[in-house]
Design a protein around this motif. Sequence first.
Motif, PDB file in Angstrom:
ATOM      1  N   LYS A 109       0.856  -1.189   0.000  1.00 43.28           N
ATOM      2  CA  LYS A 109       0.000   0.000   0.000  1.00 43.28           C
ATOM      3  C   LYS A 109       0.893   1.240   0.000  1.00 43.28           C
ATOM      4  O   LYS A 109       0.923   2.020   0.955  1.00 43.28           O
ATOM      5  N   LEU A 112      -0.063   4.966   0.985  1.00 38.47           N
ATOM      6  CA  LEU A 112      -0.198   5.458   2.359  1.00 38.47           C
ATOM      7  C   LEU A 112       1.038   6.222   2.819  1.00 38.47           C
ATOM      8  O   LEU A 112       0.986   6.969   3.793  1.00 38.47           O
ATOM      9  N   ARG A 119      -0.536  10.238  -3.728  1.00 43.43           N
ATOM     10  CA  ARG A 119      -1.495   9.252  -3.237  1.00 43.43           C
ATOM     11  C   ARG A 119      -2.707   9.186  -4.158  1.00 43.43           C
ATOM     12  O   ARG A 119      -3.140   8.110  -4.556  1.00 43.43           O
ATOM     13  N   TRP A 139      -4.915  -9.786   0.816  1.00 38.85           N
ATOM     14  CA  TRP A 139      -5.123  -8.527   1.537  1.00 38.85           C
ATOM     15  C   TRP A 139      -5.140  -7.340   0.576  1.00 38.85           C
ATOM     16  O   TRP A 139      -5.985  -6.454   0.664  1.00 38.85           O
ATOM     17  N   PHE A 143      -8.261  -4.804  -0.855  1.00 40.04           N
ATOM     18  CA  PHE A 143      -8.126  -3.344  -0.905  1.00 40.04           C
ATOM     19  C   PHE A 143      -8.521  -2.822  -2.291  1.00 40.04           C
ATOM     20  O   PHE A 143      -9.315  -1.880  -2.415  1.00 40.04           O
ATOM     21  N   LYS A 147     -11.866  -1.066  -1.714  1.00 35.82           N
ATOM     22  CA  LYS A 147     -11.663   0.374  -1.508  1.00 35.82           C
ATOM     23  C   LYS A 147     -11.488   1.137  -2.820  1.00 35.82           C
ATOM     24  O   LYS A 147     -11.758   2.321  -2.886  1.00 35.82           O
ATOM     25  N   LEU A 250       2.676  -2.651   7.805  1.00 34.36           N
ATOM     26  CA  LEU A 250       1.962  -3.211   6.647  1.00 34.36           C
ATOM     27  C   LEU A 250       2.963  -3.925   5.738  1.00 34.36           C
ATOM     28  O   LEU A 250       4.036  -3.388   5.464  1.00 34.36           O
TER      29      LEU A 250
ATOM     30  N   ASP B  49      -6.477   6.048   8.046  1.00 36.63           N
ATOM     31  CA  ASP B  49      -5.728   5.174   7.130  1.00 36.63           C
ATOM     32  C   ASP B  49      -5.570   3.781   7.722  1.00 36.63           C
ATOM     33  O   ASP B  49      -5.666   2.774   7.017  1.00 36.63           O
ATOM     34  N   TYR B  50      -5.314   3.729   9.003  1.00 35.78           N
ATOM     35  CA  TYR B  50      -5.111   2.415   9.623  1.00 35.78           C
ATOM     36  C   TYR B  50      -6.418   1.602   9.626  1.00 35.78           C
ATOM     37  O   TYR B  50      -6.418   0.412   9.316  1.00 35.78           O
ATOM     38  N   ASN B  52      -8.740   1.868   7.528  1.00 30.29           N
ATOM     39  CA  ASN B  52      -9.029   1.454   6.158  1.00 30.29           C
ATOM     40  C   ASN B  52      -8.072   0.382   5.638  1.00 30.29           C
ATOM     41  O   ASN B  52      -8.295  -0.200   4.584  1.00 30.29           O
ATOM     42  N   SER B  53      -6.985   0.154   6.373  1.00 29.43           N
ATOM     43  CA  SER B  53      -6.009  -0.844   5.927  1.00 29.43           C
ATOM     44  C   SER B  53      -6.370  -2.256   6.349  1.00 29.43           C
ATOM     45  O   SER B  53      -5.851  -3.226   5.808  1.00 29.43           O
ATOM     46  N   PHE B  54      -7.188  -2.378   7.357  1.00 32.31           N
ATOM     47  CA  PHE B  54      -7.591  -3.700   7.845  1.00 32.31           C
ATOM     48  C   PHE B  54      -9.111  -3.672   8.066  1.00 32.31           C
ATOM     49  O   PHE B  54      -9.663  -2.625   8.362  1.00 32.31           O
TER      50      PHE B  54
END
Lengths: 345, 299
Positions: A109, A112, A119, A139, A143, A147, A250, B49-50, B52-54
């Motif tokens: 990612k 981020l 971004r 994972w 996303f 998203k 991450l 952000d965190y 939305n990351s998990f």
Amino acid sequence: MYESNRKSSIVNIYLGSMKIAYVLPMTWACGGISAPLSQVNALSTRGHDITVFAPKDGRIDWFPLAAPVQVHCEHPVEEYFDAVVYVGDTFAQHPFSSAGQKFLLLQGKDHLWTAPAKRNELLQGYSDPQYHILVVSGWLADFVHGKCGNPRISIIGNGIDINRFFPAPAPREKFRLLLEGNFPDRNKNVIAAIEIAGRVRQHFPVEVWAMARRFTSAGELVDRVFLDPPSDEIPGIYQQCDALIKTSILEGFGLPHLEAMACGCIPITYASGGVMDFCKHGENSLIAGVGNLPSLLGHVLHFLSDSDLRSQLKDGALATAKLYPWNRVADALERAFAGGIEGKS
Amino acid sequence: MRILAFTRESYPSNYPTSYILMHQSMALEELGHEVHYYQQDKHPLGLTDYLNSFSFDLIFLDLEFLRSNPLLRILSQYRRIEPIHIVGALYSLPAPPGPAWEVVDFTITPWKGETTSGLAAQFDLRYLPLAYSDRLHKRQSASAGSIFVGNTTGNKHKEAGVYLDELIGERSVFCIGPEFTEKYMDPFMLGSLYASSRCLPNFHYSWEKSGDCILNERFWQTARCGIPVNDYSPLMDEVFETGLLEHFCFADTRIWQNRIRNLNSGAETVHPALIQKLDDSLKEHSYKDRMKQLLDWLR
């Protein structure tokens, strides 16, 4: 679901030799570059005609690449390619005027950790329907789909060459823990691994090694630092350690975890996203929630105090590494390329 | 479940709540859940952000964090778009104001008494006592003297002096904590230290006796590892039957101190049958049991 879940046989969809371009953002010796270069080699072995595009002055002599390298040019590339695989953020800067299909290889990612303008550019790319997104973990697939709203996703995973990465057990006086990743680096969060190593020392006499491209101020808690080691020395470093302590926030996939497993070095890691595709707690690794330092420390202490557990994890780790040859990734890539040609998504 | 727990420090040191969270999260992980820690002022990623990351199923946090309006706003917005549970924990009194309670599904508290009864009439507040960790706190054969460990700021209170000063002077008890010569005991070592001790003094501070009661973590841990010598709280009646209360809980400070002196010198001993009863009384009081209860409430 995503394409890697399809049952379709690679034999049925394989369409012959393809002309493929891989576009690299840089040529540093790191997982984010060695993985696509390994893909190139695996695809070349299958008869595909691959060209790697890399920045001027970039050197790839650290990797035994089986494909020619061309320098990025300022103008759109005129030569026709059946497929172009953009690595990282290269899709915005390096257009191809005639490409059969365009793929973005997403290995983390990255958005981020960039400035807002960058971004947005990356997120627009991930959601742009002209691109088919190759992701290295479930994972990341979640996303991109959830998203970014792009359903054109293939999970290709990552691979390991077990002829290079294999165990070489040797007796040691002390347990040895390995930290991996640049320090300081916000995402790699090696500072937490250093803190854990320090706390472990209150319970066990351990030796602590670190491996990184950059490692600022090792301090007394780290006994030995391997700075930017040659790629052929990396397996040997894993082989000489009992556990890899990984505290990244991450990880798109977590290639170091897999490399360590192949060498019999057990990942004791945060559940940092992509690693959950192949790290299984109590089977081949020990896992704590991200940021949960007490829990990770508890796992390290348990690991060091229980020889049965160590033996069981080692068996599991070696078995897992065998499941991830680069051929498996090449299969997934060919499925993705064939899917694109057939208009599948 | 994937759980995000808010913490004030990465490792238990200065805050009692981080010791509690460590034990709770270990229990949740033993139950098969994944517990991430988020330390707001130090985390390299912003909270949105965190999140939305998990895909988190549950956010678990001390209600005190919700005194912060920006956090309150982020969590309120997040729960409007994601199917997530938020559970609060009320560890310190007085409680935060109304808006903090509106963002949570419910709140747990180890307190019982006037204040919490009043709050429970307004909000969904559920009693869930503290506990011991069945992994870290285990009985072993004792060898050393009596030990008191108060790692956090609590032992700065004068109550500690009332209970301990005489005993420290006589060398009847060895104390560890910020106010003593030995400053800190790692929570991974605490259980084995307790288990090696001949007796384990415990008391609750005066501010814990003003209409609201709590059984501190030490109450559970000492009883699980060794021979506890407690002060008295009505909540102990819910754990110990009368036969145990008279051996392990002493409302009178002088009697409490004498009990420690006698156990420490060997003038008094505790019959193994009583120890067995003590162990039996602690069954189903581990953090694993507490966390099972919490998750049952979410179903």
